[in-house]
Scaffold this motif. Structure first.
Motif, PDB file in Angstrom:
ATOM      1  N   LEU A  83       0.846  -1.275  -0.012  1.00  0.00           N
ATOM      2  CA  LEU A  83      -0.085  -0.154   0.119  1.00  0.00           C
ATOM      3  C   LEU A  83       0.957   1.127   0.092  1.00  0.00           C
ATOM      4  O   LEU A  83       0.623   2.163  -0.857  1.00  0.00           O
ATOM      5  CB  LEU A  83      -0.839   0.124   1.237  1.00  0.00           C
ATOM      6  N   LEU A  84       1.801   1.125   0.747  1.00  0.00           N
ATOM      7  CA  LEU A  84       2.786   2.550   0.873  1.00  0.00           C
ATOM      8  C   LEU A  84       3.580   2.555  -0.591  1.00  0.00           C
ATOM      9  O   LEU A  84       3.629   3.748  -1.241  1.00  0.00           O
ATOM     10  CB  LEU A  84       3.916   2.066   1.796  1.00  0.00           C
ATOM     11  N   ALA A  85       3.909   1.620  -1.078  1.00  0.00           N
ATOM     12  CA  ALA A  85       4.591   1.515  -2.512  1.00  0.00           C
ATOM     13  C   ALA A  85       3.767   2.074  -3.629  1.00  0.00           C
ATOM     14  O   ALA A  85       4.041   3.204  -4.261  1.00  0.00           O
ATOM     15  CB  ALA A  85       4.919   0.170  -2.861  1.00  0.00           C
ATOM     16  N   GLN A  86       2.377   1.699  -3.472  1.00  0.00           N
ATOM     17  CA  GLN A  86       1.385   2.369  -4.207  1.00  0.00           C
ATOM     18  C   GLN A  86       1.162   3.813  -4.354  1.00  0.00           C
ATOM     19  O   GLN A  86       0.875   4.413  -5.078  1.00  0.00           O
ATOM     20  CB  GLN A  86       0.259   1.439  -4.313  1.00  0.00           C
ATOM     21  N   ARG A  99     -10.436   4.249   1.827  1.00  0.00           N
ATOM     22  CA  ARG A  99     -10.377   5.752   1.296  1.00  0.00           C
ATOM     23  C   ARG A  99      -8.681   5.619   0.595  1.00  0.00           C
ATOM     24  O   ARG A  99      -8.438   6.184  -0.436  1.00  0.00           O
ATOM     25  CB  ARG A  99     -10.584   6.811   2.239  1.00  0.00           C
ATOM     26  N   LEU A 100      -7.946   5.003   1.465  1.00  0.00           N
ATOM     27  CA  LEU A 100      -6.620   4.669   1.094  1.00  0.00           C
ATOM     28  C   LEU A 100      -6.338   4.067  -0.402  1.00  0.00           C
ATOM     29  O   LEU A 100      -5.697   4.186  -1.203  1.00  0.00           O
ATOM     30  CB  LEU A 100      -5.489   4.354   2.213  1.00  0.00           C
ATOM     31  N   GLY A 113      -5.821   4.350  -5.954  1.00  0.00           N
ATOM     32  CA  GLY A 113      -6.279   3.369  -7.476  1.00  0.00           C
ATOM     33  C   GLY A 113      -6.447   2.025  -7.382  1.00  0.00           C
ATOM     34  O   GLY A 113      -6.446   1.182  -8.450  1.00  0.00           O
ATOM     35  N   CYS A 114      -6.654   1.402  -6.363  1.00  0.00           N
ATOM     36  CA  CYS A 114      -6.836   0.039  -6.242  1.00  0.00           C
ATOM     37  C   CYS A 114      -8.284  -0.411  -5.419  1.00  0.00           C
ATOM     38  O   CYS A 114      -8.227  -1.560  -5.076  1.00  0.00           O
ATOM     39  CB  CYS A 114      -5.805  -0.611  -5.369  1.00  0.00           C
ATOM     40  N   ALA A 174      -2.351  -0.759  10.184  1.00  0.00           N
ATOM     41  CA  ALA A 174      -1.117  -0.905   9.480  1.00  0.00           C
ATOM     42  C   ALA A 174      -1.525   0.320   8.390  1.00  0.00           C
ATOM     43  O   ALA A 174      -0.562   1.144   7.913  1.00  0.00           O
ATOM     44  CB  ALA A 174      -0.861  -2.106   8.644  1.00  0.00           C
ATOM     45  N   ALA A 175      -2.771   0.446   8.012  1.00  0.00           N
ATOM     46  CA  ALA A 175      -3.260   1.522   6.986  1.00  0.00           C
ATOM     47  C   ALA A 175      -2.888   2.870   7.692  1.00  0.00           C
ATOM     48  O   ALA A 175      -2.543   3.588   6.874  1.00  0.00           O
ATOM     49  CB  ALA A 175      -4.607   1.208   6.870  1.00  0.00           C
ATOM     50  N   SER A 176      -3.409   3.209   8.938  1.00  0.00           N
ATOM     51  CA  SER A 176      -3.044   4.519   9.283  1.00  0.00           C
ATOM     52  C   SER A 176      -1.512   4.825   9.367  1.00  0.00           C
ATOM     53  O   SER A 176      -0.977   5.847   8.937  1.00  0.00           O
ATOM     54  CB  SER A 176      -3.726   4.799  10.573  1.00  0.00           C
TER      55      SER A 176
END
Ligand code: APR
Ligand code: PHB
Length: 389
Positions: A16-19, A54-55, A60-61, A301-303
């Motif tokens: 997620l971070l990479a994207q 939202r992330l 875009g996924c 992890a998302a936040s």
């Protein structure tokens, strides 16, 4: 090889971070020690907070997530002869989405590959060097050769058993841990879920959870002894035990079938502080673990990823460092609230070997209060759908 951000770990946090970085023109390389097939073979929780949704949209996924994910406006809690509902949407205006972490990871891999992003699989002996300098680098072995990756920053997204946390010196790191005296035995079965919503059950025989992935793929858990092994439990024994732990009317409608996955997970609360050391930033399970009761692992992890992505974007776009300098404090403020909720909900719903008669009466009083008090419903709902970033 050179990149802006070296990301160690190709799980949800790293991908997620990479994207997100890629979407803002920031280059990264993902180093993953397993194969893509292995990573996608992991069965994990499947409840997404709106913040993560939202992330995924920002990354875009989110197309498949919106097409195949199931919106849940509430959840069911059962104890004794009682079963009551927490109405997330009525109380907070926010539902959650049930969508397997495996599918979310699959979507992130697909986006990375479509964008031509770099992922190195089956890397070995990853080591972080110079994290406390302005020019860190990462070394690793792949296909029998040594490699060096020079970078501006390192994101340690390599989970609880990774090397990133260990890179922070012991005299800098402070760790906080609580190990629970039981595990969760989970199965996946190609059967219709017992209920449209999740059922969390506290029974005299122990905790049970009825969850799902889709209309013909169910996920069930029962609290088990830490000495249990998956092979100790036949499918029939699992189903019989689950039926004894959920309300009779739900048990009567349970559709059983062969397990296509069966595993036992230990339960732990864990936090390491700080989540940053020089140019190394820890994200997700590399920095913290929660018991799965509150479905907070992926969502916390998302936040982390949100805060780190914001800080790195500000640095590359304006040279500002306040985002990366405040990363650890901001992330930990939300991490500890998720730790508290996960610990509280686990304490409420499980039977503990050392519980006294008094403890059991208090647990029932807690459940009675939650069932009958509107403020308690709202507090539960606010925490479950996800506190603000
Ligand atoms: N080098 C490279 N990769 C590594 C290393 C290493 N030394 N150590 C671990 N990894 C990889 C693992 O193979 C895994 O794919 O890092 C990845 C870490 O992924 P996760 O453990 O899933 O952690 P994270 O991405 O933070 O996701 C958190 O996953 O475990 C669940 O409950 C947790 O839902 C939460 C989510
Ligand atoms: C799951 O579906 O695997 C799941 C759901 C909710 C939880 C934990 C696991 O709290």
């Amino acid at each position: 090889m050179k990149t802006q951000v070296a990301i160690i770990g190709g799980g949800p946090s790293g991908l997620l971070l990479a994207q997100l970085l890629l979407r803002h023109g920031i280059d990264s390389v993902v180093l993953e020690r397993k194969t893509k097939k292995y990573v996608l073979g992991r069965i994990r929780a499947g409840v997404l907070e709106q913040g993560l949704v939202r992330l995924m949209e920002e990354a875009g996924c989110a197309e498949r997530l919106h097409a195949e994910g199931h919106v849940h406006d509430g959840t069911l809690i059962a104890y004794g002869d009682e079963m009551f509902r927490i109405d997330f949407t009525a109380l907070t205006g926010t539902p959650v989405i049930v969508y397997g972490q495996t599918e979310l990871t699959r979507d992130l891999y697909a986006a990375r590959e479509a964008a031509g992003g770099s992922i190195e699989f089956e890397v070995e002996d990853v080591a972080i060097h110079g994290a406390d300098t302005d020019a860190p680098h990462v070394t690793y072995r792949k296909d029998g050769s040594d490699h060096r990756l020079d970078c501006d920053f390192v994101a340690g997204c390599d989970g609880f058993h990774g090397i990133s946390r260990q890179t922070i010196p012991l005299d800098v790191r402070r760790e906080y841990e609580k190990v629970y005296p039981f595990g969760w035995l989970g199965i996946l079965s190609e059967t219709p879920p017992v209920n449209e919503e999740l059922i969390y059950a506290n029974s005299p025989r122990g905790f049970a959870l009825c969850s799902m992935r889709n209309e013909n793929l169910s996920r069930y858990y029962i609290q088990c002894s830490l000495s249990d092994k998956p092979e100790d439990w036949t499918d029939d024994a699992f189903w019989q035990e689950l039926e004894r732990r959920i309300p009779a009317d739900q048990a009567a409608r349970l559709v059983t079938g062969p397990s296509i996955e069966k595993s036992i997970a230990p339960l732990r609360s864990f936090v390491t502080e700080p989540m940053r050391w020089g140019r190394l930033f820890l994200c997700g399970d590399a920095a913290h673990i929660v018991p799965p009761t509150g479905a907070k692992g992926l969502n916390t992890a998302a936040s982390d990823v949100h805060y780190l992505n914001s800080g790195l974007r500000a640095f590359y776009e304006t040279g500002a460092t306040d985002g990366i300098d405040s990363y650890s404090a901001r992330a930990l403020a939300r991490v500890w609230k998720a730790e508290r909720f996960s610990w509280w909900f686990s304490s409420l719903m499980h039977r503990y070997p050392d519980q006294s008669d008094f403890d059991l009466k208090i647990q029932v009083a807690d459940l009675d209060f939650l069932r009958t008090n509107e403020a308690a419903h709202k507090a539960m709902a606010e925490n479950y759908v996800g506190l603000p970033y």
